[in-house]
Design an enzyme around this catalytic site. Structure first.
Site, PDB file in Angstrom:
ATOM      1  N   ARG A  62       0.805  -1.233   0.000  1.00 39.76           N
ATOM      2  CA  ARG A  62       0.000   0.000   0.000  1.00 39.76           C
ATOM      3  C   ARG A  62       0.828   1.269   0.000  1.00 39.76           C
ATOM      4  O   ARG A  62       0.334   2.343  -0.298  1.00 39.76           O
ATOM      5  CB  ARG A  62      -0.940  -0.004   1.215  1.00 39.76           C
ATOM      6  CG  ARG A  62      -2.045  -1.007   1.078  1.00 39.76           C
ATOM      7  CD  ARG A  62      -2.769  -1.175   2.386  1.00 39.76           C
ATOM      8  NE  ARG A  62      -1.876  -1.692   3.421  1.00 39.76           N
ATOM      9  CZ  ARG A  62      -2.273  -2.061   4.633  1.00 39.76           C
ATOM     10  NH1 ARG A  62      -3.536  -1.961   4.958  1.00 39.76           N
ATOM     11  NH2 ARG A  62      -1.400  -2.517   5.507  1.00 39.76           N
ATOM     12  N   ASP A 105      -3.809  -1.376  -2.863  1.00 33.83           N
ATOM     13  CA  ASP A 105      -4.459  -1.796  -1.612  1.00 33.83           C
ATOM     14  C   ASP A 105      -5.358  -2.976  -1.964  1.00 33.83           C
ATOM     15  O   ASP A 105      -6.337  -2.826  -2.693  1.00 33.83           O
ATOM     16  CB  ASP A 105      -5.269  -0.636  -1.017  1.00 33.83           C
ATOM     17  CG  ASP A 105      -5.898  -1.043   0.316  1.00 33.83           C
ATOM     18  OD1 ASP A 105      -5.897  -2.261   0.641  1.00 33.83           O
ATOM     19  OD2 ASP A 105      -6.386  -0.156   1.021  1.00 33.83           O
ATOM     20  N   LEU A 106      -5.014  -4.112  -1.444  1.00 34.81           N
ATOM     21  CA  LEU A 106      -5.717  -5.335  -1.836  1.00 34.81           C
ATOM     22  C   LEU A 106      -7.177  -5.326  -1.399  1.00 34.81           C
ATOM     23  O   LEU A 106      -7.988  -6.073  -1.935  1.00 34.81           O
ATOM     24  CB  LEU A 106      -5.020  -6.555  -1.228  1.00 34.81           C
ATOM     25  CG  LEU A 106      -3.581  -6.779  -1.703  1.00 34.81           C
ATOM     26  CD1 LEU A 106      -2.936  -7.935  -0.954  1.00 34.81           C
ATOM     27  CD2 LEU A 106      -3.552  -7.062  -3.203  1.00 34.81           C
ATOM     28  N   ASP A 189       4.329 -25.223   2.272  1.00 34.87           N
ATOM     29  CA  ASP A 189       4.884 -25.571   3.581  1.00 34.87           C
ATOM     30  C   ASP A 189       6.365 -25.715   3.327  1.00 34.87           C
ATOM     31  O   ASP A 189       6.810 -26.698   2.732  1.00 34.87           O
ATOM     32  CB  ASP A 189       4.301 -26.880   4.102  1.00 34.87           C
ATOM     33  CG  ASP A 189       4.809 -27.195   5.498  1.00 34.87           C
ATOM     34  OD1 ASP A 189       5.960 -26.831   5.813  1.00 34.87           O
ATOM     35  OD2 ASP A 189       4.064 -27.800   6.284  1.00 34.87           O
ATOM     36  N   HIS A 190       7.127 -24.696   3.742  1.00 35.39           N
ATOM     37  CA  HIS A 190       8.507 -24.659   3.261  1.00 35.39           C
ATOM     38  C   HIS A 190       9.338 -25.838   3.768  1.00 35.39           C
ATOM     39  O   HIS A 190      10.383 -26.143   3.205  1.00 35.39           O
ATOM     40  CB  HIS A 190       9.170 -23.316   3.558  1.00 35.39           C
ATOM     41  CG  HIS A 190       9.439 -23.077   5.003  1.00 35.39           C
ATOM     42  ND1 HIS A 190       8.507 -22.565   5.844  1.00 35.39           N
ATOM     43  CD2 HIS A 190      10.535 -23.295   5.749  1.00 35.39           C
ATOM     44  CE1 HIS A 190       9.010 -22.476   7.065  1.00 35.39           C
ATOM     45  NE2 HIS A 190      10.252 -22.911   7.036  1.00 35.39           N
ATOM     46  N   GLU A 228      13.089 -24.351  18.155  1.00 35.02           N
ATOM     47  CA  GLU A 228      13.544 -22.998  17.822  1.00 35.02           C
ATOM     48  C   GLU A 228      14.187 -22.371  19.055  1.00 35.02           C
ATOM     49  O   GLU A 228      13.781 -22.680  20.181  1.00 35.02           O
ATOM     50  CB  GLU A 228      12.365 -22.124  17.404  1.00 35.02           C
ATOM     51  CG  GLU A 228      11.624 -22.613  16.178  1.00 35.02           C
ATOM     52  CD  GLU A 228      10.458 -21.689  15.849  1.00 35.02           C
ATOM     53  OE1 GLU A 228      10.572 -20.945  14.868  1.00 35.02           O
ATOM     54  OE2 GLU A 228       9.464 -21.674  16.587  1.00 35.02           O
ATOM     55  N   ASP A 247       0.543 -23.345  14.922  1.00 36.58           N
ATOM     56  CA  ASP A 247       1.576 -22.694  14.114  1.00 36.58           C
ATOM     57  C   ASP A 247       2.577 -23.714  13.539  1.00 36.58           C
ATOM     58  O   ASP A 247       3.114 -23.501  12.456  1.00 36.58           O
ATOM     59  CB  ASP A 247       2.330 -21.670  14.979  1.00 36.58           C
ATOM     60  CG  ASP A 247       3.299 -20.827  14.169  1.00 36.58           C
ATOM     61  OD1 ASP A 247       2.873 -20.317  13.109  1.00 36.58           O
ATOM     62  OD2 ASP A 247       4.471 -20.685  14.572  1.00 36.58           O
ATOM     63  N   HIS A 252       3.893 -28.183   9.651  1.00 34.11           N
ATOM     64  CA  HIS A 252       5.238 -28.745   9.452  1.00 34.11           C
ATOM     65  C   HIS A 252       5.393 -30.149  10.043  1.00 34.11           C
ATOM     66  O   HIS A 252       5.859 -31.065   9.375  1.00 34.11           O
ATOM     67  CB  HIS A 252       6.297 -27.836  10.079  1.00 34.11           C
ATOM     68  CG  HIS A 252       6.222 -26.416   9.620  1.00 34.11           C
ATOM     69  ND1 HIS A 252       5.993 -26.074   8.305  1.00 34.11           N
ATOM     70  CD2 HIS A 252       6.353 -25.247  10.279  1.00 34.11           C
ATOM     71  CE1 HIS A 252       5.983 -24.755   8.200  1.00 34.11           C
ATOM     72  NE2 HIS A 252       6.197 -24.238   9.387  1.00 34.11           N
TER      73      HIS A 252
HETATM   74  P1  NAP Z   1       4.503  -8.451   7.120  1.00 38.14           P
HETATM   75  O1  NAP Z   1       5.958  -8.266   7.321  1.00 38.14           O
HETATM   76  O2  NAP Z   1       3.550  -7.820   8.065  1.00 38.14           O
HETATM   77  O3  NAP Z   1       4.183  -7.938   5.645  1.00 38.14           O
HETATM   78  C1  NAP Z   1       2.897  -7.815   5.154  1.00 38.14           C
HETATM   79  C2  NAP Z   1       2.967  -7.246   3.752  1.00 38.14           C
HETATM   80  O4  NAP Z   1       1.654  -7.149   3.237  1.00 38.14           O
HETATM   81  C3  NAP Z   1       3.566  -5.857   3.698  1.00 38.14           C
HETATM   82  O5  NAP Z   1       4.254  -5.717   2.473  1.00 38.14           O
HETATM   83  C4  NAP Z   1       2.318  -4.983   3.708  1.00 38.14           C
HETATM   84  O6  NAP Z   1       2.643  -3.734   3.162  1.00 38.14           O
HETATM   85  C5  NAP Z   1       1.408  -5.809   2.820  1.00 38.14           C
HETATM   86  N1  NAP Z   1      -0.026  -5.559   3.018  1.00 38.14           N
HETATM   87  C6  NAP Z   1      -0.724  -5.709   4.154  1.00 38.14           C
HETATM   88  N2  NAP Z   1      -2.013  -5.379   3.945  1.00 38.14           N
HETATM   89  C7  NAP Z   1      -2.122  -5.043   2.636  1.00 38.14           C
HETATM   90  C8  NAP Z   1      -3.192  -4.607   1.809  1.00 38.14           C
HETATM   91  N3  NAP Z   1      -4.438  -4.446   2.276  1.00 38.14           N
HETATM   92  N4  NAP Z   1      -2.937  -4.360   0.521  1.00 38.14           N
HETATM   93  C9  NAP Z   1      -1.681  -4.506   0.025  1.00 38.14           C
HETATM   94  N5  NAP Z   1      -0.632  -4.921   0.748  1.00 38.14           N
HETATM   95  C10 NAP Z   1      -0.852  -5.170   2.051  1.00 38.14           C
HETATM   96  O7  NAP Z   1       4.100  -9.988   7.084  1.00 38.14           O
HETATM   97  P2  NAP Z   1       5.024 -11.238   6.637  1.00 38.14           P
HETATM   98  O8  NAP Z   1       5.802 -11.678   7.809  1.00 38.14           O
HETATM   99  O9  NAP Z   1       5.739 -10.890   5.390  1.00 38.14           O
HETATM  100  O10 NAP Z   1       3.933 -12.365   6.391  1.00 38.14           O
HETATM  101  C11 NAP Z   1       3.039 -12.361   5.291  1.00 38.14           C
HETATM  102  C12 NAP Z   1       2.183 -13.626   5.356  1.00 38.14           C
HETATM  103  O11 NAP Z   1       3.016 -14.776   5.269  1.00 38.14           O
HETATM  104  C13 NAP Z   1       1.436 -13.784   6.686  1.00 38.14           C
HETATM  105  O12 NAP Z   1       0.212 -14.424   6.441  1.00 38.14           O
HETATM  106  C14 NAP Z   1       2.329 -14.699   7.496  1.00 38.14           C
HETATM  107  O13 NAP Z   1       1.616 -15.441   8.463  1.00 38.14           O
HETATM  108  C15 NAP Z   1       2.858 -15.604   6.412  1.00 38.14           C
HETATM  109  N6  NAP Z   1       4.158 -16.194   6.745  1.00 38.14           N
HETATM  110  C16 NAP Z   1       5.248 -15.418   6.989  1.00 38.14           C
HETATM  111  C17 NAP Z   1       6.453 -15.998   7.273  1.00 38.14           C
HETATM  112  C18 NAP Z   1       7.697 -15.179   7.511  1.00 38.14           C
HETATM  113  O14 NAP Z   1       8.781 -15.767   7.612  1.00 38.14           O
HETATM  114  N7  NAP Z   1       7.586 -13.873   7.614  1.00 38.14           N
HETATM  115  C19 NAP Z   1       6.566 -17.392   7.311  1.00 38.14           C
HETATM  116  C20 NAP Z   1       5.433 -18.168   7.054  1.00 38.14           C
HETATM  117  C21 NAP Z   1       4.233 -17.551   6.769  1.00 38.14           C
HETATM  118  P3  NAP Z   1       1.790  -2.392   3.490  1.00 38.14           P
HETATM  119  O15 NAP Z   1       1.390  -2.465   4.927  1.00 38.14           O
HETATM  120  O16 NAP Z   1       2.730  -1.269   3.164  1.00 38.14           O
HETATM  121  O17 NAP Z   1       0.643  -2.443   2.574  1.00 38.14           O
END
Ligand code: NAP
Length: 504
Positions: A62, A105-106, A189-190, A228, A247, A252
């Site tokens: 966004r 904005d999704l 699932d990595h 972890e 989680d 996993h």
């Molecule tokens: P994050 O750091 O909070 O990033 C979220 C991203 O989504 C940001 O780029 C945010 O940017 C964007 N976003 C949020 N709402 C949005 C909207 N309405 N429109 C457009 N963009 C939007 O989260 P994350 O850690 O990357 O995780 C993302 C997903 O992957 C989550 O479901 C998480 O559970 C899953 N996941 C993450 C990891 C990991 O290692 N991080 C591992 C496994 C699963 P803006 O706010 O600027 O829009």
């Protein structure tokens, strides 16, 4: 050059075939997952020549920012790759040139038509990676369809958590299923992208040695540990609403259990493997009110020291003192079929444990009769173990009894036969996301979870949660830096067994 046509083949070849140019659109392109995992993985694939010029990678979020500003952010995120691979610095600018940033904005109507115009090339593979929370999955699917972006060449990748229970998982799957065919949906699932996990399939089904022994007659029990050292990090909001069972275990650990326990599939076809995994999930004995107290342990860490560093307890990290969220789970599972009758699968996972370590340990039975009795302790026969280490130091060790060389009587020692990848095959071990992302582009869903698998896993997990809630018990405290609550040790020791500790 050897061509990569399946994930298993690629694990024994260094060379890769270039992919036809594709479009990858990362929703959440500025998030932690994108910057820490996805873009470094893509850069590695670029350096290896698998991603070629003409490919386009779009990061969307966004924020308003230019392509240049986004590339600057990604450049920083790629520092580790630049250090790891001497070929990377020369490839950096060209890789960054494949990147574009778009503001979207999704949850809003605006901007989708412009995105559709940009992605008009119908012929190339088009991957939408939903690196955003699951609350957005359904509406994003709808908007993609409305914008004409859900055609046959489109694939969507969704991350965990796919729901927080069976009902919410079904709702997410229904919403995605209304827009996409199941074959277009890649539930990642990595853990399944790790080399050793795929090597488990190779070991089991590429050798005549193991499969005849792979059953209750010869295997005493199996342990799966995902430990972890980190605490909450910056995921407090999500984690406190989830806990270790949802989680980690639901996805996993159960996926690893499936790969150990499944019957030989007829082929490497994605559905052949996924059908077998599903049968395992459906064969798990339910753990419910009557048995949860005996078969499960949940814990929550208190202040302690991890890797020599003092760390606060979970509640202090959270900033609240009323949370009953578990940061540790140990449980004893049972697969009710002929192959595994009477063989327990002990699973444990937790945060702030003594070591960062994930492994599967297959414990074989003792020899039925020892001819070494009377030779003293040095001849005590330890059962064979196959230890499949997922992290760190991916590799496989088979522990065998061996004679200590030299004169001076027959002394026996347990020694590992080391099938470590790094030594055997050399080179860098690719990250799981590298393989998984390329599999999505080439349309191979073998290492992704099918809808029915995810739902079967939730159907097994939900009654455990319900039993915990009904019991009203609080999670058992454990000191950060330990191996979890003492009840987890008792869980396995009650059966005359112990948790595996790496002995070298
Ligand atoms: P994050 O750091 O909070 O990033 C979220 C991203 O989504 C940001 O780029 C945010 O940017 C964007 N976003 C949020 N709402 C949005 C909207 N309405 N429109 C457009 N963009 C939007 O989260 P994350 O850690 O990357 O995780 C993302 C997903 O992957 C989550 O479901 C998480 O559970 C899953 N996941 C993450 C990891 C990991 O290692 N991080 C591992 C496994 C699963 P803006 O706010 O600027 O829009």
């Amino acid at each position: 050059m050897l061509l990569v046509s399946s994930p298993l083949e690629s694990s024994v070849t260094a060379a890769v075939a270039p992919m036809a140019p594709f479009d990858l659109i990362i929703f959440g392109g500025t998030g932690d997952l994108a910057l820490r995992k996805l873009l470094p993985a893509l850069f590695h694939r670029y350096v290896d020549g698998q991603i070629v010029a003409g490919t386009r990678i779009f990061g969307l979020a966004r924020d308003a920012q230019s392509d240049e500003a986004y590339r600057g952010r990604v450049r920083e995120a790629l520092q580790q790759v630049l250090l790891e691979d001497p070929r990377a610095p020369a490839a950096l600018d060209a890789f960054l040139g494949l990147l574009h940033y778009r503001r979207l904005d999704l949850s809003a109507e605006a901007g989708w038509a412009e995105l559709a115009a940009e992605l008009a090339d119908e012929a190339r593979a088009r991957v939408f990676y939903l690196a955003v929370g699951p609350a957005l999955f359904g509406s994003v699917g709808e908007r993609l369809r409305a914008a004409g972006l859900a055609g046959a060449n489109t694939r969507v990748v969704v991350e965990k958590p796919i729901g927080h229970d069976l009902a919410s998982a079904v709702a997410i799957n229904d919403a995605l299923g209304q827009v996409f065919d199941e074959r277009q949906i890649y539930r990642i699932d990595h853990y399944l992208g790790k080399e050793t996990v795929q090597n488990l399939i190779a070991l089991r089904f590429g050798n005549a040695l193991f499969e005849p022994l792979w059953k209750a007659e010869h295997i005493d029990h199996v342990q799966i540990t995902v430990a972890e050292t980190v605490g909450l990090e910056r995921r407090a909001g999500y984690y406190d609403g989830s806990g270790a069972l949802r989680d980690m275990v639901q996805n996993h650990l159960l996926q690893l259990l499936c790969l150990v326990a499944m019957e030989p599939p007829a082929s490497l076809a994605a559905d052949a493997i996924r059908d077998e995994k599903l049968k395992v999930l459906r064969a798990l004995r339910p753990i419910e009110n009557g048995s949860a107290a005996q078969l499960t342990v949940r814990g929550q860490y208190r202040a302690g020291a991890v890797e020599g560093r003092p760390v606060p307890g979970y509640l202090e990290e959270l900033g609240r003192n009323d949370s009953r969220t578990e940061t540790f789970v140990a449980l004893k599972a049972e697969v009710r079929n002929w192959r595994w009758s009477g063989v327990p699968f002990y699973l444990r996972t937790g945060k702030r444990l003594a070591e960062r370590m994930s492994e599967i340990v297959v414990n074989f039975r003792r020899v039925p009769h020892s001819i070494f009795d009377g030779l003293g302790d040095s001849a005590a026969l330890a059962p064979n173990q196959l230890v499949i280490r997922l992290q760190p130091d991916e590799g496989v060790k088979l522990w065998l009894m061996n004679k200590v060389p030299g004169p001076g009587g027959l002394r026996l020692r347990r020694v590992p036969m080391d099938l470590s990848f790094a030594e055997t095959f050399g080179g860098r071990q690719p990250e799981a996301y590298e393989r998984l992302l390329m599999d999505v582009v080439r349309g191979n869903p073998m290492l992704f979870m099918r809808r029915d698998e995810v739902e079967a896993a939730w159907a097994w997990i939900d009654p455990i949660r319900a039993a915990w809630e009904k019991s009203g018990d609080a999670p058992k405290p454990y000191t950060a830096g330990s191996w979890g609550p003492s009840a987890a040790v008792a869980l396995i020791e009650r059966d005359g067994r112990t948790w595996h500790e790496d002995a070298g």
